[in-house]
Scaffold this motif. Structure first.
Motif, PDB file in Angstrom:
ATOM      1  N   PRO A 187      84.461  19.417  55.771  1.00 23.20           N
ATOM      2  CA  PRO A 187      83.988  18.137  56.292  1.00 23.20           C
ATOM      3  C   PRO A 187      84.160  16.958  55.340  1.00 23.20           C
ATOM      4  O   PRO A 187      84.085  15.817  55.768  1.00 23.20           O
ATOM      5  N   LYS A 188      84.359  17.232  54.051  1.00 25.27           N
ATOM      6  CA  LYS A 188      84.403  16.114  53.123  1.00 25.27           C
ATOM      7  C   LYS A 188      85.752  15.390  53.165  1.00 25.27           C
ATOM      8  O   LYS A 188      86.793  15.976  53.446  1.00 25.27           O
ATOM      9  N   HIS A 189      85.694  14.113  52.851  1.00 27.26           N
ATOM     10  CA  HIS A 189      86.881  13.252  52.809  1.00 27.26           C
ATOM     11  C   HIS A 189      87.683  13.593  51.560  1.00 27.26           C
ATOM     12  O   HIS A 189      87.138  13.682  50.458  1.00 27.26           O
ATOM     13  N   ILE A 190      88.973  13.795  51.723  1.00 26.13           N
ATOM     14  CA  ILE A 190      89.845  14.112  50.592  1.00 26.13           C
ATOM     15  C   ILE A 190      90.872  13.003  50.482  1.00 26.13           C
ATOM     16  O   ILE A 190      91.660  12.780  51.401  1.00 26.13           O
ATOM     17  N   GLU A 191      90.842  12.305  49.373  1.00 20.52           N
ATOM     18  CA  GLU A 191      91.768  11.195  49.166  1.00 20.52           C
ATOM     19  C   GLU A 191      93.054  11.705  48.532  1.00 20.52           C
ATOM     20  O   GLU A 191      93.034  12.499  47.598  1.00 20.52           O
ATOM     21  N   LYS A 226      89.175  23.582  50.770  1.00 20.32           N
ATOM     22  CA  LYS A 226      87.711  23.695  50.818  1.00 20.32           C
ATOM     23  C   LYS A 226      87.125  23.981  49.442  1.00 20.32           C
ATOM     24  O   LYS A 226      86.071  23.472  49.085  1.00 20.32           O
TER      25      LYS A 226
END
Length: 104
Positions: free
Chosen positions: A79-83, A51
């Motif tokens: 909630p964010k996209h983590i590549e 986070k």
């Protein structure tokens, strides 16, 4: 018991008391084991680092066994996209070792 230990450790270390009782399925259900406590805290710590954007690399050691309890490693990672970029895979009959770089 743990309060006394925490007080002694706090003289030289930063001590964080984490009470996970009553959190979903991870209460003190039999069989209680200190190892389960540590595993849950590890999962919670990883999620906090994700986070905060502080993780550079993730290593996962995948064993072909499914457990029905505990904290899911990435369920509260934000909630964010983590590549992730896979940098290494080592396979064996009992475990697959995976290493990923966090793409920033």
């Amino acid at each position: 018991m743990f309060g006394e230990l925490a007080a002694l450790l706090a003289l030289d270390f930063t001590v964080i008391n984490y009470d996970r009782q009553g959190r979903g399925e991870s209460g003190d259900t039999p069989p209680y084991a200190v190892e389960r406590e540590v595993e849950d805290i590890e999962a919670e710590t990883v999620q906090q680092y994700i986070k905060a954007g502080l993780l550079d690399e993730i290593q996962i050691h995948l064993v072909p066994v499914l457990f029905g309890q505990g904290i899911q490693l990435f369920d509260r990672a934000g909630p964010k996209h983590i590549e992730l970029e896979r940098t290494r895979v080592i396979e064996s009959p009992g475990v697959t070792h995976l290493r990923f770089r966090v793409v920033k």
